[in-house]
Scaffold this motif. Sequence first.
Motif, PDB file in Angstrom:
ATOM      1  N   LEU A 129       0.821  -1.217   0.000  1.00  0.00           N
ATOM      2  CA  LEU A 129       0.000   0.000   0.000  1.00  0.00           C
ATOM      3  C   LEU A 129       0.851   1.261   0.000  1.00  0.00           C
ATOM      4  O   LEU A 129       0.321   2.371   0.036  1.00  0.00           O
ATOM      5  CB  LEU A 129      -0.937  -0.002   1.221  1.00  0.00           C
ATOM      6  N   ASP A 130       2.174   1.079  -0.042  1.00  0.00           N
ATOM      7  CA  ASP A 130       3.089   2.218  -0.148  1.00  0.00           C
ATOM      8  C   ASP A 130       2.895   2.874  -1.527  1.00  0.00           C
ATOM      9  O   ASP A 130       2.852   2.187  -2.545  1.00  0.00           O
ATOM     10  CB  ASP A 130       4.533   1.720  -0.004  1.00  0.00           C
ATOM     11  N   PRO A 131       2.738   4.200  -1.579  1.00  0.00           N
ATOM     12  CA  PRO A 131       2.559   4.858  -2.881  1.00  0.00           C
ATOM     13  C   PRO A 131       3.645   4.494  -3.902  1.00  0.00           C
ATOM     14  O   PRO A 131       3.357   4.383  -5.102  1.00  0.00           O
ATOM     15  CB  PRO A 131       2.617   6.349  -2.522  1.00  0.00           C
ATOM     16  N   ALA A 132       4.875   4.303  -3.438  1.00  0.00           N
ATOM     17  CA  ALA A 132       5.955   3.932  -4.360  1.00  0.00           C
ATOM     18  C   ALA A 132       5.705   2.560  -4.963  1.00  0.00           C
ATOM     19  O   ALA A 132       5.972   2.326  -6.146  1.00  0.00           O
ATOM     20  CB  ALA A 132       7.297   3.952  -3.626  1.00  0.00           C
ATOM     21  N   ASP A 133       5.195   1.632  -4.175  1.00  0.00           N
ATOM     22  CA  ASP A 133       4.905   0.295  -4.698  1.00  0.00           C
ATOM     23  C   ASP A 133       3.678   0.314  -5.599  1.00  0.00           C
ATOM     24  O   ASP A 133       3.632  -0.395  -6.611  1.00  0.00           O
ATOM     25  CB  ASP A 133       4.682  -0.679  -3.540  1.00  0.00           C
ATOM     26  N   ASP A 217      16.999  -6.418  -5.646  1.00  0.00           N
ATOM     27  CA  ASP A 217      15.811  -5.862  -6.286  1.00  0.00           C
ATOM     28  C   ASP A 217      16.052  -4.368  -6.503  1.00  0.00           C
ATOM     29  O   ASP A 217      16.755  -3.728  -5.702  1.00  0.00           O
ATOM     30  CB  ASP A 217      14.602  -6.086  -5.364  1.00  0.00           C
ATOM     31  N   PRO A 218      15.504  -3.774  -7.564  1.00  0.00           N
ATOM     32  CA  PRO A 218      15.735  -2.342  -7.808  1.00  0.00           C
ATOM     33  C   PRO A 218      15.379  -1.446  -6.634  1.00  0.00           C
ATOM     34  O   PRO A 218      16.010  -0.398  -6.437  1.00  0.00           O
ATOM     35  CB  PRO A 218      14.848  -2.050  -9.024  1.00  0.00           C
ATOM     36  N   LYS A 219      14.396  -1.837  -5.819  1.00  0.00           N
ATOM     37  CA  LYS A 219      13.984  -0.951  -4.721  1.00  0.00           C
ATOM     38  C   LYS A 219      15.001  -0.912  -3.586  1.00  0.00           C
ATOM     39  O   LYS A 219      14.924  -0.053  -2.714  1.00  0.00           O
ATOM     40  CB  LYS A 219      12.619  -1.371  -4.181  1.00  0.00           C
ATOM     41  N   LYS A 220      15.963  -1.823  -3.575  1.00  0.00           N
ATOM     42  CA  LYS A 220      16.899  -1.929  -2.454  1.00  0.00           C
ATOM     43  C   LYS A 220      18.046  -0.919  -2.516  1.00  0.00           C
ATOM     44  O   LYS A 220      18.854  -0.838  -1.594  1.00  0.00           O
ATOM     45  CB  LYS A 220      17.472  -3.343  -2.376  1.00  0.00           C
ATOM     46  N   GLY A 221      18.123  -0.156  -3.596  1.00  0.00           N
ATOM     47  CA  GLY A 221      19.098   0.940  -3.644  1.00  0.00           C
ATOM     48  C   GLY A 221      20.513   0.551  -4.028  1.00  0.00           C
ATOM     49  O   GLY A 221      21.456   1.301  -3.735  1.00  0.00           O
ATOM     50  N   LEU A 222      20.697  -0.567  -4.706  1.00  0.00           N
ATOM     51  CA  LEU A 222      22.046  -0.932  -5.149  1.00  0.00           C
ATOM     52  C   LEU A 222      22.581   0.051  -6.184  1.00  0.00           C
ATOM     53  O   LEU A 222      23.801   0.210  -6.319  1.00  0.00           O
ATOM     54  CB  LEU A 222      22.052  -2.357  -5.715  1.00  0.00           C
ATOM     55  N   ASN A 223      21.685   0.732  -6.895  1.00  0.00           N
ATOM     56  CA  ASN A 223      22.142   1.754  -7.850  1.00  0.00           C
ATOM     57  C   ASN A 223      22.694   2.985  -7.130  1.00  0.00           C
ATOM     58  O   ASN A 223      23.335   3.835  -7.744  1.00  0.00           O
ATOM     59  CB  ASN A 223      21.009   2.145  -8.792  1.00  0.00           C
ATOM     60  N   LEU A 224      22.453   3.092  -5.830  1.00  0.00           N
ATOM     61  CA  LEU A 224      23.090   4.122  -5.000  1.00  0.00           C
ATOM     62  C   LEU A 224      24.336   3.577  -4.323  1.00  0.00           C
ATOM     63  O   LEU A 224      25.364   4.257  -4.232  1.00  0.00           O
ATOM     64  CB  LEU A 224      22.109   4.603  -3.917  1.00  0.00           C
ATOM     65  N   LEU A 225      24.247   2.342  -3.850  1.00  0.00           N
ATOM     66  CA  LEU A 225      25.332   1.774  -3.063  1.00  0.00           C
ATOM     67  C   LEU A 225      26.587   1.516  -3.886  1.00  0.00           C
ATOM     68  O   LEU A 225      27.696   1.840  -3.439  1.00  0.00           O
ATOM     69  CB  LEU A 225      24.856   0.468  -2.407  1.00  0.00           C
ATOM     70  N   ILE A 226      26.443   0.966  -5.071  1.00  0.00           N
ATOM     71  CA  ILE A 226      27.629   0.647  -5.872  1.00  0.00           C
ATOM     72  C   ILE A 226      28.419   1.909  -6.236  1.00  0.00           C
ATOM     73  O   ILE A 226      29.637   1.959  -6.026  1.00  0.00           O
ATOM     74  CB  ILE A 226      27.249  -0.188  -7.112  1.00  0.00           C
ATOM     75  N   PRO A 227      27.773   2.965  -6.759  1.00  0.00           N
ATOM     76  CA  PRO A 227      28.540   4.202  -7.014  1.00  0.00           C
ATOM     77  C   PRO A 227      29.155   4.815  -5.754  1.00  0.00           C
ATOM     78  O   PRO A 227      30.265   5.359  -5.798  1.00  0.00           O
ATOM     79  CB  PRO A 227      27.501   5.149  -7.623  1.00  0.00           C
ATOM     80  N   ALA A 228      28.440   4.728  -4.626  1.00  0.00           N
ATOM     81  CA  ALA A 228      28.986   5.268  -3.375  1.00  0.00           C
ATOM     82  C   ALA A 228      30.252   4.518  -2.972  1.00  0.00           C
ATOM     83  O   ALA A 228      31.250   5.134  -2.559  1.00  0.00           O
ATOM     84  CB  ALA A 228      27.941   5.180  -2.267  1.00  0.00           C
ATOM     85  N   SER A 295      17.442   1.440   0.832  1.00  0.00           N
ATOM     86  CA  SER A 295      16.230   1.159   0.049  1.00  0.00           C
ATOM     87  C   SER A 295      15.453   2.429  -0.288  1.00  0.00           C
ATOM     88  O   SER A 295      15.455   3.408   0.458  1.00  0.00           O
ATOM     89  CB  SER A 295      15.316   0.217   0.813  1.00  0.00           C
ATOM     90  N   TYR A 296      14.725   2.354  -1.404  1.00  0.00           N
ATOM     91  CA  TYR A 296      13.823   3.436  -1.795  1.00  0.00           C
ATOM     92  C   TYR A 296      12.517   3.377  -1.020  1.00  0.00           C
ATOM     93  O   TYR A 296      11.844   4.389  -0.847  1.00  0.00           O
ATOM     94  CB  TYR A 296      13.550   3.372  -3.295  1.00  0.00           C
ATOM     95  N   TYR A 297      12.101   2.208  -0.597  1.00  0.00           N
ATOM     96  CA  TYR A 297      10.990   2.070   0.342  1.00  0.00           C
ATOM     97  C   TYR A 297      11.060   0.690   0.968  1.00  0.00           C
ATOM     98  O   TYR A 297      11.387  -0.292   0.322  1.00  0.00           O
ATOM     99  CB  TYR A 297       9.625   2.314  -0.313  1.00  0.00           C
ATOM    100  N   GLU A 298      10.786   0.653   2.260  1.00  0.00           N
ATOM    101  CA  GLU A 298      10.899  -0.578   3.040  1.00  0.00           C
ATOM    102  C   GLU A 298       9.952  -0.434   4.219  1.00  0.00           C
ATOM    103  O   GLU A 298      10.181   0.385   5.112  1.00  0.00           O
ATOM    104  CB  GLU A 298      12.340  -0.739   3.532  1.00  0.00           C
ATOM    105  N   ASN A 299       8.847  -1.197   4.231  1.00  0.00           N
ATOM    106  CA  ASN A 299       7.836  -0.980   5.253  1.00  0.00           C
ATOM    107  C   ASN A 299       8.347  -1.276   6.668  1.00  0.00           C
ATOM    108  O   ASN A 299       7.862  -0.732   7.642  1.00  0.00           O
ATOM    109  CB  ASN A 299       6.585  -1.820   4.977  1.00  0.00           C
TER     110      ASN A 299
END
Length: 395
Positions: A129-133, A217-228, A295-299
Amino acid sequence: MRILQIIPSISLVYGGPSQMVLGLSEALAQEGVEVTVLTTNSNGDVGQPPLDVPLDRPVEQNGYQVRYFPCSPFRRYKFSLDLLRWLAGHATEFDLAHIHALFSPVSTAAATVARSRHLPYLMRPLGTLDPADLRKKKRIKQIYAALLERPNLAGAAGIHFTSPQEAKISERFGTSTPDVVIPLGVKQPAMLPKGQSRKELGIPETQPLLLFMSRIDPKKGLNLLIPALERLLDEGANFHFVLAGGNPQDPAYENKIREQLQASPLRDRTTITGFVTGDSKTALLQDADLFVLPSYYENFGIAVAEAMCNGTPVVISDQVYIWEEIEQAEAGWVCTCDVDSLTKQLRDSLADASERQRRGTNAQEYALKNYSWKAIAQATIKAYQQILTSKSRLG
């Protein structure tokens, strides 16, 4: 009290949400509740064989029963007509159903069956029910919600959210069903010999171990973590990165991440383990110097709670909805969902070993006090009793 826990699958490949049901069922059983778990034999993608389990008969484990049903006719969606027929025939034998997952056909249908049999039920949305999901497959979900999930939510005795933040931001589709906020639980781990996972993976004691342990999964933020991490490596930071997890439902994305790391300067500072369980998982959590989940969203973030329980400080985004608790307990570091912020928090945490140790101790104390299964079971029983008392008053 006789309780049904209904969930599409409890296979290990589906990660924390499924495993939570097993932990909750065991904890409830220890408090004297009779628990039956209804689920399917689904075990990942269609190409994978189903779970090798007895079907449509009780399997006793840890004080409760599990009934597995075959996925049919829609195996891909973890659907089971047999499960629904059993529920329709036995609903009157139970006091309440706790249904886990929305927008999953068998859970959706189970709520409808429960309502038709006048069995009160609690729904746990698992972050759906998260708006992002809800933005994913938006049009389909709008139709699905209008036709099916809105009546299910409206007819529920409560909606089980796992954090106040999840409850605050979640969509209700115009319904006014009461919120029930109960965190997820974690088991107190046995302490293993220090350095066990480092030895197995060949990671020197002199290198801080940064651990990502979650579904890839894309929502877990690996696209942020790897560059960091690449930035920190370029700055001369000393660390070793362990990526633990997988994604049986999206192997293409998992392979993309693996290939990205192989082509990255991080290649020689990275170990990819795949899914880890049991003592191997515990050893990794206890040897890690930092647990990272931007993560981008994590309940809730059950993996975060598990890391804390093992005494590991965490670096998480402010979209992991227990971030305020982490911040207040000084159990880790919190970033926003951008590379600059994540890089800064990782840089700060890597710079001070004594501060990591202090926050790891805080993390463990907080988790053992607030996320123990005994405490969660007692809060859940209280919620069940309130629902049943309300039902009794209404006749």
